[in-house]
Scaffold this active site. Structure first.
Site, PDB file in Angstrom:
ATOM      1  N   HIS A 313       0.847  -1.194   0.000  1.00 24.91           N
ATOM      2  CA  HIS A 313       0.000   0.000   0.000  1.00 24.91           C
ATOM      3  C   HIS A 313       0.876   1.235   0.000  1.00 24.91           C
ATOM      4  O   HIS A 313       1.936   1.231   0.634  1.00 24.91           O
ATOM      5  CB  HIS A 313      -0.909   0.008   1.240  1.00 24.91           C
ATOM      6  CG  HIS A 313      -2.067   0.933   1.102  1.00 24.91           C
ATOM      7  ND1 HIS A 313      -1.970   2.263   1.406  1.00 24.91           N
ATOM      8  CD2 HIS A 313      -3.319   0.718   0.658  1.00 24.91           C
ATOM      9  CE1 HIS A 313      -3.139   2.831   1.166  1.00 24.91           C
ATOM     10  NE2 HIS A 313      -3.985   1.930   0.719  1.00 24.91           N
ATOM     11  N   ASP A 371      -7.932  -5.553   0.273  1.00 21.80           N
ATOM     12  CA  ASP A 371      -8.420  -6.326  -0.867  1.00 21.80           C
ATOM     13  C   ASP A 371      -8.070  -7.796  -0.791  1.00 21.80           C
ATOM     14  O   ASP A 371      -8.619  -8.609  -1.528  1.00 21.80           O
ATOM     15  CB  ASP A 371      -7.844  -5.746  -2.169  1.00 21.80           C
ATOM     16  CG  ASP A 371      -8.388  -4.369  -2.419  1.00 21.80           C
ATOM     17  OD1 ASP A 371      -9.592  -4.182  -2.196  1.00 21.80           O
ATOM     18  OD2 ASP A 371      -7.611  -3.484  -2.807  1.00 21.80           O
TER      19      ASP A 371
HETATM   20  N1  ACO Z   1       4.203  -7.567  -4.814  1.00 18.53           N
HETATM   21  C1  ACO Z   1       5.552  -7.546  -4.992  1.00 18.53           C
HETATM   22  N2  ACO Z   1       6.323  -6.433  -4.872  1.00 18.53           N
HETATM   23  C2  ACO Z   1       5.693  -5.281  -4.558  1.00 18.53           C
HETATM   24  C3  ACO Z   1       4.300  -5.231  -4.355  1.00 18.53           C
HETATM   25  C4  ACO Z   1       3.553  -6.431  -4.488  1.00 18.53           C
HETATM   26  N3  ACO Z   1       2.223  -6.426  -4.306  1.00 18.53           N
HETATM   27  N4  ACO Z   1       3.941  -3.959  -4.046  1.00 18.53           N
HETATM   28  C5  ACO Z   1       5.062  -3.239  -4.065  1.00 18.53           C
HETATM   29  N5  ACO Z   1       6.136  -4.039  -4.372  1.00 18.53           N
HETATM   30  C6  ACO Z   1       7.536  -3.621  -4.415  1.00 18.53           C
HETATM   31  C7  ACO Z   1       7.836  -2.830  -5.689  1.00 18.53           C
HETATM   32  O1  ACO Z   1       8.292  -3.668  -6.713  1.00 18.53           O
HETATM   33  C8  ACO Z   1       8.885  -1.858  -5.204  1.00 18.53           C
HETATM   34  O2  ACO Z   1      10.108  -2.531  -5.153  1.00 18.53           O
HETATM   35  P1  ACO Z   1      11.507  -1.691  -5.405  1.00 18.53           P
HETATM   36  O3  ACO Z   1      11.557  -0.657  -4.314  1.00 18.53           O
HETATM   37  O4  ACO Z   1      12.560  -2.733  -5.306  1.00 18.53           O
HETATM   38  O5  ACO Z   1      11.379  -1.089  -6.787  1.00 18.53           O
HETATM   39  C9  ACO Z   1       8.476  -1.558  -3.765  1.00 18.53           C
HETATM   40  O6  ACO Z   1       7.735  -2.718  -3.325  1.00 18.53           O
HETATM   41  C10 ACO Z   1       7.615  -0.322  -3.628  1.00 18.53           C
HETATM   42  O7  ACO Z   1       6.523  -0.446  -4.536  1.00 18.53           O
HETATM   43  P2  ACO Z   1       5.857   0.783  -5.302  1.00 18.53           P
HETATM   44  O8  ACO Z   1       5.099   0.284  -6.488  1.00 18.53           O
HETATM   45  O9  ACO Z   1       6.881   1.840  -5.512  1.00 18.53           O
HETATM   46  O10 ACO Z   1       4.847   1.291  -4.198  1.00 18.53           O
HETATM   47  P3  ACO Z   1       3.613   2.200  -4.450  1.00 18.53           P
HETATM   48  O11 ACO Z   1       3.343   2.907  -3.178  1.00 18.53           O
HETATM   49  O12 ACO Z   1       3.800   3.042  -5.671  1.00 18.53           O
HETATM   50  O13 ACO Z   1       2.442   1.161  -4.804  1.00 18.53           O
HETATM   51  C11 ACO Z   1       0.649  -0.341  -4.650  1.00 18.53           C
HETATM   52  C12 ACO Z   1       1.476   0.732  -3.923  1.00 18.53           C
HETATM   53  C13 ACO Z   1       0.138   0.175  -6.002  1.00 18.53           C
HETATM   54  C14 ACO Z   1      -0.591  -0.647  -3.806  1.00 18.53           C
HETATM   55  C15 ACO Z   1       1.530  -1.611  -4.824  1.00 18.53           C
HETATM   56  O14 ACO Z   1       1.922  -2.109  -3.554  1.00 18.53           O
HETATM   57  C16 ACO Z   1       0.807  -2.711  -5.608  1.00 18.53           C
HETATM   58  O15 ACO Z   1       0.849  -2.693  -6.841  1.00 18.53           O
HETATM   59  N6  ACO Z   1       0.125  -3.670  -4.912  1.00 18.53           N
HETATM   60  C17 ACO Z   1      -0.647  -4.671  -5.586  1.00 18.53           C
HETATM   61  C18 ACO Z   1      -1.994  -4.085  -5.987  1.00 18.53           C
HETATM   62  C19 ACO Z   1      -2.915  -3.869  -4.807  1.00 18.53           C
HETATM   63  O16 ACO Z   1      -3.083  -4.733  -3.959  1.00 18.53           O
HETATM   64  N7  ACO Z   1      -3.556  -2.697  -4.776  1.00 18.53           N
HETATM   65  C20 ACO Z   1      -4.534  -2.358  -3.728  1.00 18.53           C
HETATM   66  C21 ACO Z   1      -4.202  -1.070  -3.070  1.00 18.53           C
HETATM   67  S1  ACO Z   1      -5.303  -0.793  -1.732  1.00 18.53           S
HETATM   68  C22 ACO Z   1      -6.659  -0.046  -2.396  1.00 18.53           C
HETATM   69  O17 ACO Z   1      -6.675   0.571  -3.415  1.00 18.53           O
HETATM   70  C23 ACO Z   1      -7.918  -0.219  -1.634  1.00 18.53           C
END
Ligand code: ACO
Length: 437
Positions: A313, A371
């Protein structure tokens, strides 16, 4: 940049850029990080603030919702989400978000009647649905029908009239379940079921979705309570993407129905509201517990393009407090329906256990979000995956409306107009076809 207390009343941050020093006020909220007011940055330095994804940018001040992502805390008007989910009901939370305080008995009664008075849709709107293909995604239908509300309720589109703003807010909260249930009924080829104002918000929604005219339908109180809790958990969440979309759309003076339609469009994306659908699809794809290590490995491999859906998140760097309530609700629903052995629940619980012990997820502070368990729960209740984001939209409508109202009533409000770092071609002369290579 350094932060200096130039006078006791207004702490200032100083930024040195292009040989000039600009003093910017540091403002504090009731809790949470301070903000540096960069409003004069461009005027004084000729530079913009660059922050794609708004990771360090506060776009407004707000009194509605507060998240402490490190502590895993979510407050609505100061009340912790778990207390509201356990002790309140969705309509009371709607009142709280809109008005700032919990209602007394008379206020609650008046609000409830105000909502139930508006549950029906203009009859002509029912014909809108037949313009969509039966296999249309219900979120596509939601975008269209909610946007069309402004074509039917002209008497609540004057954003400068507080009375009209209140009516629009109540109409949106009241009609959204009806619109959503009709989108579902249309997709399965069943007749629309009209709202029943003797039922509470969630029970009414369940009967509009699952009752049919040819037989009786009884709402299971455990299921309607669970759905009510799911609605509470999704009611508002600070300045998330869809809420910011609603605020941005509203900042131009667009009417509330159009703004909420914009919010629905944003919510549809898989990184936001579409994640529970994506999480359930992922659990289905994994299928059995023995395949979990393969998917954990894939999620850690940047080249795979795969992420564990329902994990991570932008704000929570701790367990999402809503996910805890959601997990409990999931167990309650499966117990009530006698499907505790649901294989996907076993996969989810084992996946969560393994991920929470894995260095990659621990270091990046990736925890299950709301979720992760909501998809299993909603599917067990009987909703197809395409309806998951629609249910999220039903719940989030109150948050969008409360934030939209707050913005309209904020004297600091101006049209939202971000700037950019231009990296395209500099000025050049038009080349006629005959001269192009
Ligand atoms: N699985 C594996 N790796 C992940 C995940 C994941 N679900 N989420 C983040 N990471 C990693 C990224 O690859 C990144 O790694 P790095 O630093 O080595 O490049 C690091 O963790 C940070 O991730 P970002 O994408 O920069 O974080 P951001 O804050 O932009 O994204 C998000 C948050 C979109 C929710 C992301 O965690 C994700 O895509 N999760 C899966 C989708 C999801 O569950 N969304 C629901 C959100 S809650 C809602 O809307 C109610």
């Amino acid at each position: 940049m350094s932060s200096a207390k130039t006078d006791i009343a207004t702490p200032m941050a100083n930024l040195k850029v292009n040989g000039k020093t600009v003093d910017m006020p540091v403002r504090s909220g009731t809790v949470g990080p301070d903000v540096i007011d960069v409003g004069r940055l461009y005027k004084e330095t000729g530079c913009f603030n660059y922050d794609p994804g708004f990771t360090s940018t506060a776009n407004c001040s707000s009194r509605i919702t507060y998240i402490d992502g490190d502590a895993g805390m979510l407050l609505h008007r100061g009340y912790p989400i778990d207390q509201l989910a356990e002790q309140s009901n969705f309509l009371e939370v709607c009142y709280l978000l809109l008005h700032g305080e919990l209602p007394n008995a008379a206020e609650y009664e008046e609000f409830m009647l105000g909502i139930t008075r508006h549950t029906m849709l203009h009859e002509q709107m029912t014909r809108f649905y037949t313009g969509f293909r039966r296999d249309a995604h219900p979120m596509a239908v939601m975008c269209g029908v909610v946007g069309a509300l402004s074509a039917f309720y002209h008497d609540s589109t004057d954003i400068n009239d507080p009375e009209q703003r209140t009516i629009a807010a109540r109409r949106l909260i009241a009609k959204m379940p009806t619109i959503a249930a009709m989108a579902y009924k249309y997709s399965v080829g069943q007749p629309f079921i009209y709202p029943r104002n003797d039922l509470d918000f969630s029970a009414n929604f369940l009967q509009m979705c699952f009752a049919v005219p040819c037989g009786p339908y009884t709402v299971d109180p455990v299921i309607s309570r669970a759905l009510d809790r799911i609605f509470i958990l999704h009611a508002d969440h600070e300045q998330n993407a869809s809420t910011s979309t609603v605020r941005l759309a509203g900042s131009s003076g667009a009417n509330p129905f159009a703004c909420i339609a914009a919010g629905i469009a944003c919510l549809w994306g898989p990184a936001h509201g579409g994640a529970n659908e994506a999480a359930l699809n992922m659990l289905n794809e994994i299928g059995t517990v023995d395949r979990i290590p393969e998917y954990i490995k894939k999620a850690k491999d940047k080249t795979s393009g795969f992420r564990l859906m329902g994990f991570g998140h932008r704000v929570y760097k701790n367990y999402d407090p809503r996910a805890k309530v959601m997990q409990k609700t999931c167990h309650e629903v499966l117990d009530a329906l006698g499907t505790r052995d649901e294989p996907l629940l076993q996969v989810a619980m084992e996946l969560e256990r393994i991920a929470l012990e894995d260095d990659y997820f621990v270091e990046k502070k990736l925890y299950p979000n709301i979720d992760f368990y909501s998809g299993i729960t909603l599917r067990a209740i009987g909703f197809p995956v395409e309806m998951f984001t629609v249910l999220f939209a039903v719940a989030r409508t109150v948050g969008w409306v409360a934030q939209w109202k707050e913005m309209i009533e904020d004297p600091e409000q101006r049209i939202g107009r971000p700037r950019q770092l231009y990296i395209g071609a500099p000025v050049r002369n038009y080349v006629p076809f005959s001269n192009r290579g």
